[in-house]
Motif scaffolding. Structure first.
Motif, PDB file in Angstrom:
ATOM      1  N   ASP A 121       0.687  -1.187   0.589  1.00  0.00           N
ATOM      2  CA  ASP A 121       0.433   0.314  -0.202  1.00  0.00           C
ATOM      3  C   ASP A 121       1.248   1.219   0.184  1.00  0.00           C
ATOM      4  OD1 ASP A 121       0.791  -0.031   2.320  1.00  0.00           O
ATOM      5  OD2 ASP A 121      -1.228   0.153   3.615  1.00  0.00           O
ATOM      6  N   ASN A 122       2.163   0.923   0.209  1.00  0.00           N
ATOM      7  CA  ASN A 122       3.027   2.202   0.199  1.00  0.00           C
ATOM      8  C   ASN A 122       3.167   3.081   1.377  1.00  0.00           C
ATOM      9  OD1 ASN A 122       5.754   2.818  -1.340  1.00  0.00           O
ATOM     10  ND2 ASN A 122       3.788   4.603  -2.450  1.00  0.00           N
ATOM     11  N   LYS A 123       2.395   2.859   2.573  1.00  0.00           N
ATOM     12  CA  LYS A 123       2.410   3.199   3.564  1.00  0.00           C
ATOM     13  C   LYS A 123       2.459   3.163   5.096  1.00  0.00           C
ATOM     14  CE  LYS A 123      -2.615   4.827   1.402  1.00  0.00           C
ATOM     15  NZ  LYS A 123      -4.102   4.856   1.708  1.00  0.00           N
ATOM     16  N   HIS A 124       3.107   1.896   4.800  1.00  0.00           N
ATOM     17  CA  HIS A 124       3.446   1.068   5.649  1.00  0.00           C
ATOM     18  C   HIS A 124       5.220   0.337   5.292  1.00  0.00           C
ATOM     19  CE1 HIS A 124      -0.854   1.004   6.926  1.00  0.00           C
ATOM     20  NE2 HIS A 124       0.062   1.079   8.129  1.00  0.00           N
ATOM     21  N   TYR A 125       5.437   0.531   6.509  1.00  0.00           N
ATOM     22  CA  TYR A 125       7.320  -0.597   6.427  1.00  0.00           C
ATOM     23  C   TYR A 125       6.439  -1.652   7.145  1.00  0.00           C
ATOM     24  CZ  TYR A 125      10.279   2.909   5.309  1.00  0.00           C
ATOM     25  OH  TYR A 125      11.185   3.520   5.103  1.00  0.00           O
ATOM     26  N   VAL A 126       7.158  -2.938   6.309  1.00  0.00           N
ATOM     27  CA  VAL A 126       7.182  -4.219   7.111  1.00  0.00           C
ATOM     28  C   VAL A 126       8.256  -4.910   7.683  1.00  0.00           C
ATOM     29  CG1 VAL A 126       6.581  -6.341   5.966  1.00  0.00           C
ATOM     30  CG2 VAL A 126       5.606  -4.636   4.654  1.00  0.00           C
ATOM     31  N   GLY A 127       7.898  -5.571   8.962  1.00  0.00           N
ATOM     32  CA  GLY A 127       9.172  -5.702   9.890  1.00  0.00           C
ATOM     33  C   GLY A 127       8.934  -7.466   9.865  1.00  0.00           C
ATOM     34  N   HIS A 128       9.715  -8.913  10.709  1.00  0.00           N
ATOM     35  CA  HIS A 128       9.220  -9.771  10.322  1.00  0.00           C
ATOM     36  C   HIS A 128       9.302  -9.788  11.869  1.00  0.00           C
ATOM     37  CE1 HIS A 128       9.577  -9.904   6.310  1.00  0.00           C
ATOM     38  NE2 HIS A 128       8.807 -10.098   6.337  1.00  0.00           N
ATOM     39  N   ASN A 129       8.806 -10.482  12.972  1.00  0.00           N
ATOM     40  CA  ASN A 129       9.341 -11.219  13.701  1.00  0.00           C
ATOM     41  C   ASN A 129      10.036 -12.596  14.045  1.00  0.00           C
ATOM     42  OD1 ASN A 129       7.226 -13.077  13.451  1.00  0.00           O
ATOM     43  ND2 ASN A 129       5.875 -12.028  15.207  1.00  0.00           N
ATOM     44  N   LYS A 130      10.139 -12.386  15.011  1.00  0.00           N
ATOM     45  CA  LYS A 130      11.159 -13.943  15.215  1.00  0.00           C
ATOM     46  C   LYS A 130      10.874 -14.987  14.299  1.00  0.00           C
ATOM     47  CE  LYS A 130      14.397 -17.221  16.896  1.00  0.00           C
ATOM     48  NZ  LYS A 130      14.542 -18.001  16.328  1.00  0.00           N
ATOM     49  N   PHE A 131       9.418 -14.912  14.469  1.00  0.00           N
ATOM     50  CA  PHE A 131       8.702 -16.530  13.312  1.00  0.00           C
ATOM     51  C   PHE A 131       8.012 -16.063  12.384  1.00  0.00           C
ATOM     52  CE2 PHE A 131       7.880 -16.541  18.303  1.00  0.00           C
ATOM     53  CZ  PHE A 131       8.047 -17.284  18.468  1.00  0.00           C
TER      54      PHE A 131
END
Length: 340
Positions: free
Chosen positions: A233-243
């Motif tokens: 959506d170009n409005k958020h960043y995506v991060g990933h947790n341990k899983f």
């Protein structure tokens, strides 16, 4: 992310594995350049080393030693046969704080008859053994899998077994595919199931999957994530947790490449939404990179591939400049020839 192809798949060509030392050296070089997340994959990651007398755990035990604090390793797809003998080791590695507790293990079908017809080298029980063991030894692990709907020999009873498997495990990530015959394979010569039946089976599998919400219980949790992508959506960043769950955070300058502590405020079918409550320090990323160094390279001597996903803005500018100059030269040449 650094996407590393360790070896070629057994099903699609000759297996070829790079020496452990070469892979570790390439990984260390990438981290030194500012890479924050490494993807180690191939057509079948678990087959690594079978041709050179080593195993995937042999490689991983050495590789984790060179992963810096604040960086992560993600492992790629592996078929069940190639890790059954190393489940204890894989559980230890996937529990390492700098390795995502995530593994893609395709099942394709829950019917042993269909698996045999597909020339798969495992049974549904062996697939279940992998999933059950890793879920017990690595609490919270994400197991992704694939299924194929409408293989030529799949009966309604066979397909029902696959639906029961989806119900049982409630995979957070499930890739549902319709059978497509690969030219030159035995399956390509088999009588196909009518398209309407295949579509119906695909719909049934999708409906079961879409009704499962794997992240609801994580609402309110406090998690640490590594931000590496821009959301669609170009409005958020995506991060990933341990899983390796996808966690959305506001698109705020400075978050990219940073480790953040977030509180989960919302969950959906395929994502979690996080409220940032603490910002971790960012490593010094070379100025030639505009994000956490998303680079792809191949470690496969038989299929050398290089796919640069995100290089510096300098190189992008030079590429545009060169193309522009070439276009101008061609235009001048065309104009001169026209008026002769």
């Amino acid at each position: 992310a650094v996407v590393s192809s360790l070896c070629s798949g057994l099903a699609r060509g000759e297996l070829g594995s790079y020496p452990i030392a070469d892979i570790v050296e390439r990984g260390a070089q990438s981290f030194a350049e500012g890479v924050r997340e490494v993807w180690m994959t191939s057509e079948d990651t678990g087959a690594y080393g079978r041709d050179i007398g080593v195993t995937l755990p042999d490689l991983l035990y050495e590789f984790v030693e060179i992963i810096p604090e604040g960086c992560m390793l993600r492992l790629g797809m592996t078929n069940p046969p190639y890790i059954l003998d190393y489940l204890e080791d894989m559980a230890k590695i996937l529990s390492h704080p700098r390795v995502y507790s995530f593994l893609h293990v395709p099942v394709q079908a829950a019917s042993d008859t269909v698996l045999e017809d597909m020339k798969r080298e495992y049974t549904c029980a062996e697939f279940s053994r992998v999933v059950d063991f890793l879920r017990e030894k690595v609490p919270g692990i994400t197991i992704a899998t694939d299924i194929i709907c409408g293989f030529p020999t799949e009966t309604e009873e066979d397909f029902e077994e696959t639906l029961q498997l989806i119900e049982k495990y409630k995979f957070p990530s499930l890739f549902i595919n319709q059978f497509f015959p690969r030219p030159g394979t035995p399956a390509a010569r088999m009588k196909k199931i009518p398209a309407d039946k295949v579509k119906l089976r695909t719909k049934k599998a999708s409906e079961i999957f879409q009704k499962q919400f794997p992240y609801t219980h994580k609402l309110g949790e406090v998690q640490e994530i590594l931000v590496t992508e821009i959301a669609t959506d170009n409005k958020h960043y995506v991060g990933h947790n341990k899983f390796y769950d996808q966690v959305l955070v506001p698109k705020i300058e400075g978050y990219m490449g940073r480790t953040l502590t977030v509180k989960i405020t919302d969950t959906g079918k395929h994502y979690l939404r996080g409220q940032v409550i603490e910002e971790g320090e960012i490593q010094n990323i070379p100025s030639s990179y505009s994000n956490p160094n998303q680079v792809a390279f191949s470690l496969n001597p038989y299929t050398m591939v290089q796919n640069i996903k995100s290089r510096s803005s300098v190189w992008s500018f030079l590429t545009v400049l060169v193309v522009g100059v070439m276009f101008q030269m061609l235009y001048i040449l065309y104009r001169n020839l026209r008026w002769r």
